[in-house]
Design a protein around this motif. Structure first.
Motif, PDB file in Angstrom:
ATOM      1  N   MET A 101       0.810  -1.215   0.000  1.00 10.54           N
ATOM      2  CA  MET A 101       0.000   0.000   0.000  1.00 10.54           C
ATOM      3  C   MET A 101       0.846   1.269   0.000  1.00 10.54           C
ATOM      4  SD  MET A 101      -3.105  -0.678  -0.421  1.00 10.54           S
ATOM      5  CE  MET A 101      -3.682   1.000  -0.149  1.00 10.54           C
ATOM      6  N   PHE A 102       1.964   1.258   0.712  1.00 12.44           N
ATOM      7  CA  PHE A 102       2.792   2.466   0.741  1.00 12.44           C
ATOM      8  C   PHE A 102       3.590   2.615  -0.552  1.00 12.44           C
ATOM      9  CE2 PHE A 102       1.392   2.871   4.957  1.00 12.44           C
ATOM     10  CZ  PHE A 102       1.715   4.142   5.393  1.00 12.44           C
ATOM     11  N   PHE A 103       3.947   1.514  -1.187  1.00 12.26           N
ATOM     12  CA  PHE A 103       4.537   1.592  -2.529  1.00 12.26           C
ATOM     13  C   PHE A 103       3.517   2.208  -3.486  1.00 12.26           C
ATOM     14  CE2 PHE A 103       7.655  -0.181  -5.627  1.00 12.26           C
ATOM     15  CZ  PHE A 103       6.957   0.083  -6.807  1.00 12.26           C
ATOM     16  N   PHE A 104       2.285   1.678  -3.457  1.00 10.01           N
ATOM     17  CA  PHE A 104       1.240   2.182  -4.341  1.00 10.01           C
ATOM     18  C   PHE A 104       0.961   3.656  -4.084  1.00 10.01           C
ATOM     19  CE2 PHE A 104      -3.190   3.181  -5.219  1.00 10.01           C
ATOM     20  CZ  PHE A 104      -3.334   2.720  -6.526  1.00 10.01           C
ATOM     21  N   ALA A 105       0.875   4.048  -2.820  1.00 10.19           N
ATOM     22  CA  ALA A 105       0.522   5.422  -2.466  1.00 10.19           C
ATOM     23  C   ALA A 105       1.571   6.424  -2.941  1.00 10.19           C
ATOM     24  CB  ALA A 105       0.318   5.534  -0.956  1.00 10.19           C
ATOM     25  N   ILE A 106       2.851   6.125  -2.729  1.00 10.23           N
ATOM     26  CA  ILE A 106       3.886   7.088  -3.120  1.00 10.23           C
ATOM     27  C   ILE A 106       4.027   7.143  -4.633  1.00 10.23           C
ATOM     28  CG2 ILE A 106       5.780   5.421  -2.876  1.00 10.23           C
ATOM     29  CD1 ILE A 106       5.856   9.236  -2.176  1.00 10.23           C
ATOM     30  N   ILE A 136      -2.846   3.958   5.324  1.00 10.98           N
ATOM     31  CA  ILE A 136      -2.697   4.020   6.784  1.00 10.98           C
ATOM     32  C   ILE A 136      -3.667   3.058   7.464  1.00 10.98           C
ATOM     33  CG2 ILE A 136      -2.951   5.529   8.791  1.00 10.98           C
ATOM     34  CD1 ILE A 136      -2.003   7.832   6.936  1.00 10.98           C
ATOM     35  N   LEU A 137      -4.895   2.993   6.962  1.00 10.10           N
ATOM     36  CA  LEU A 137      -5.880   2.064   7.535  1.00 10.10           C
ATOM     37  C   LEU A 137      -5.460   0.610   7.330  1.00 10.10           C
ATOM     38  CD1 LEU A 137      -9.301   3.716   6.612  1.00 10.10           C
ATOM     39  CD2 LEU A 137      -8.442   3.251   8.914  1.00 10.10           C
ATOM     40  N   THR A 138      -4.870   0.311   6.190  1.00  4.66           N
ATOM     41  CA  THR A 138      -4.373  -1.045   5.949  1.00  4.66           C
ATOM     42  C   THR A 138      -3.289  -1.397   6.947  1.00  4.66           C
ATOM     43  OG1 THR A 138      -4.867  -0.865   3.573  1.00  4.66           O
ATOM     44  CG2 THR A 138      -3.322  -2.594   4.247  1.00  4.66           C
ATOM     45  N   LEU A 139      -2.374  -0.459   7.165  1.00  7.50           N
ATOM     46  CA  LEU A 139      -1.316  -0.649   8.159  1.00  7.50           C
ATOM     47  C   LEU A 139      -1.921  -0.928   9.531  1.00  7.50           C
ATOM     48  CD1 LEU A 139       1.895   1.484   8.505  1.00  7.50           C
ATOM     49  CD2 LEU A 139       0.398   1.239  10.472  1.00  7.50           C
ATOM     50  N   TYR A 140      -2.903  -0.100   9.918  1.00  5.91           N
ATOM     51  CA  TYR A 140      -3.536  -0.254  11.230  1.00  5.91           C
ATOM     52  C   TYR A 140      -4.302  -1.570  11.325  1.00  5.91           C
ATOM     53  CZ  TYR A 140      -6.628   0.673  15.186  1.00  5.91           C
ATOM     54  OH  TYR A 140      -7.316   0.595  16.367  1.00  5.91           O
ATOM     55  N   SER A 141      -4.960  -1.972  10.226  1.00  2.00           N
ATOM     56  CA  SER A 141      -5.772  -3.185  10.244  1.00  2.00           C
ATOM     57  C   SER A 141      -4.943  -4.424  10.539  1.00  2.00           C
ATOM     58  CB  SER A 141      -6.502  -3.360   8.905  1.00  2.00           C
ATOM     59  OG  SER A 141      -5.604  -3.744   7.869  1.00  2.00           O
ATOM     60  N   ARG A 142      -3.708  -4.453  10.043  1.00  6.95           N
ATOM     61  CA  ARG A 142      -2.872  -5.636  10.236  1.00  6.95           C
ATOM     62  C   ARG A 142      -2.478  -5.823  11.705  1.00  6.95           C
ATOM     63  NH1 ARG A 142      -4.143  -8.837   6.731  1.00  6.95           N
ATOM     64  NH2 ARG A 142      -2.197 -10.003   6.881  1.00  6.95           N
ATOM     65  N   VAL A 143      -2.354  -4.704  12.416  1.00  8.17           N
ATOM     66  CA  VAL A 143      -2.057  -4.771  13.848  1.00  8.17           C
ATOM     67  C   VAL A 143      -3.329  -5.075  14.633  1.00  8.17           C
ATOM     68  CG1 VAL A 143      -1.205  -3.486  15.853  1.00  8.17           C
ATOM     69  CG2 VAL A 143      -0.105  -3.194  13.628  1.00  8.17           C
ATOM     70  N   TYR A 144      -4.409  -4.363  14.312  1.00  9.42           N
ATOM     71  CA  TYR A 144      -5.674  -4.524  15.028  1.00  9.42           C
ATOM     72  C   TYR A 144      -6.187  -5.960  14.936  1.00  9.42           C
ATOM     73  CZ  TYR A 144     -10.504  -3.656  16.476  1.00  9.42           C
ATOM     74  OH  TYR A 144     -11.709  -3.686  17.128  1.00  9.42           O
ATOM     75  N   LEU A 145      -6.086  -6.549  13.746  1.00  6.62           N
ATOM     76  CA  LEU A 145      -6.596  -7.907  13.544  1.00  6.62           C
ATOM     77  C   LEU A 145      -5.649  -8.981  14.071  1.00  6.62           C
ATOM     78  CD1 LEU A 145      -8.001  -7.453   9.913  1.00  6.62           C
ATOM     79  CD2 LEU A 145      -9.326  -7.577  12.032  1.00  6.62           C
ATOM     80  N   THR A 149       2.890  -7.171  14.220  1.00  6.52           N
ATOM     81  CA  THR A 149       3.228  -6.236  15.289  1.00  6.52           C
ATOM     82  C   THR A 149       3.364  -4.841  14.695  1.00  6.52           C
ATOM     83  OG1 THR A 149       5.629  -6.484  14.988  1.00  6.52           O
ATOM     84  CG2 THR A 149       4.526  -8.057  16.473  1.00  6.52           C
ATOM     85  N   VAL A 150       3.441  -3.839  15.566  1.00  5.37           N
ATOM     86  CA  VAL A 150       3.623  -2.460  15.115  1.00  5.37           C
ATOM     87  C   VAL A 150       4.923  -2.319  14.332  1.00  5.37           C
ATOM     88  CG1 VAL A 150       3.958  -0.068  15.867  1.00  5.37           C
ATOM     89  CG2 VAL A 150       2.230  -1.500  16.986  1.00  5.37           C
ATOM     90  N   ALA A 151       5.983  -2.942  14.844  1.00  4.06           N
ATOM     91  CA  ALA A 151       7.288  -2.867  14.178  1.00  4.06           C
ATOM     92  C   ALA A 151       7.233  -3.478  12.779  1.00  4.06           C
ATOM     93  CB  ALA A 151       8.345  -3.578  15.016  1.00  4.06           C
ATOM     94  N   GLN A 152       6.476  -4.547  12.615  1.00  5.82           N
ATOM     95  CA  GLN A 152       6.403  -5.227  11.319  1.00  5.82           C
ATOM     96  C   GLN A 152       5.668  -4.385  10.276  1.00  5.82           C
ATOM     97  OE1 GLN A 152       4.613  -8.961  12.444  1.00  5.82           O
ATOM     98  NE2 GLN A 152       6.554  -9.839  13.130  1.00  5.82           N
ATOM     99  N   VAL A 153       4.599  -3.706  10.681  1.00  4.81           N
ATOM    100  CA  VAL A 153       3.868  -2.892   9.707  1.00  4.81           C
ATOM    101  C   VAL A 153       4.639  -1.621   9.365  1.00  4.81           C
ATOM    102  CG1 VAL A 153       1.604  -3.797  10.327  1.00  4.81           C
ATOM    103  CG2 VAL A 153       2.459  -1.768  11.492  1.00  4.81           C
TER     104      VAL A 153
END
Length: 224
Positions: A101-106, A136-145, A149-153
């Motif tokens: 997602m961050f590759f796509f976004a930039i 950003i939501l995708t990043l957050y979703s991987r931790v929330y679900l 870990t935070v470090a991994q995202v």
């Protein structure tokens, strides 16, 4: 007879706690990379044959290969919460969803800012208010679900941001000059591959040419 262990394809297998509406929403958000790949790139390449988009997609594929190589080299485990999701048969660092997602976004933002291809600076609003929030939501979703870990995202996001910017620079500094040759090649002519990055407003260009062709004498004769 010995039981053979099973391994799941987890690309679209996203779990959340039953009754958790936020988890349900974020589970769908977690599938955004799949929607972009299938609904965006596959359809765009199939129907428009744009070289800039093709190299955008190639960059994303390279990014994912790099992600997989790093994961298998580092072999950092996913968080303990992943055990409950029954998807801990792969490594967690860095997060491939965040990297994608961050590759796509930039890359999308840079295409919009420099008005390359069908994208214009007006579409920076789309990047700022849709693409980046989704990243950003995708990043957050991987931790929330519980998948990362935070470090991994954050590792995935940082790597995706860097690779996306670097690939944009490579394509538009070293590869773009070869687009005309690809257009004129046997491959380009056979598959109608084209480069419209030199046209300032592609949508207006196509609109004007479509109207002009409709009013052309030869077009009217073929219609008759």
């Amino acid at each position: 007879m010995a039981t053979i262990p099973l391994k799941a394809v987890t690309l679209t297998h996203v779990r959340y706690q039953k009754g958790d509406q936020i988890g349900y929403f974020l589970a769908w958000i977690s599938l955004v990379p799949v929607f972009i790949s299938l609904g965006g790139f596959v359809s765009h390449i199939a129907f428009r044959r744009e070289l800039q988009v093709m190299f955008f997609a190639i960059g994303l594929l390279i990014s994912q290969f790099i992600n997989e190589f790093i994961k298998t080299s580092v072999q950092q485990a996913r968080p303990e919460t992943c055990i409950l999701l029954e998807t801990c048969d792969s490594h967690g660092w860095p997060s491939s969803h965040s990297q994608y997602m961050f590759f796509f976004a930039i890359y999308f933002s840079l295409l919009s800012y420099f008005r390359i291809g069908v994208l214009t600076r007006n579409q920076l609003c789309l990047a700022l208010f849709v693409v980046w929030p989704l990243a950003i939501l995708t990043l957050y979703s991987r931790v929330y679900l519980g998948y990362h870990t935070v470090a991994q995202v954050f590792a995935g996001a940082g790597l995706g941001f860097f690779l996306g910017g670097a690939w944009f620079w490579v394509v538009n500094t070293f590869l773009k000059c070869h687009f005309p040759a690809i257009e004129e090649s046997l491959f380009g002519r056979w598959f109608y591959v084209k480069d419209t990055s030199h046209i300032q407003n592609v949508l207006k260009f196509e609109y004007d040419n479509a109207r002009s062709a409709r009013n052309h004498v030869s077009y009217k004769r073929r219609s008759d």
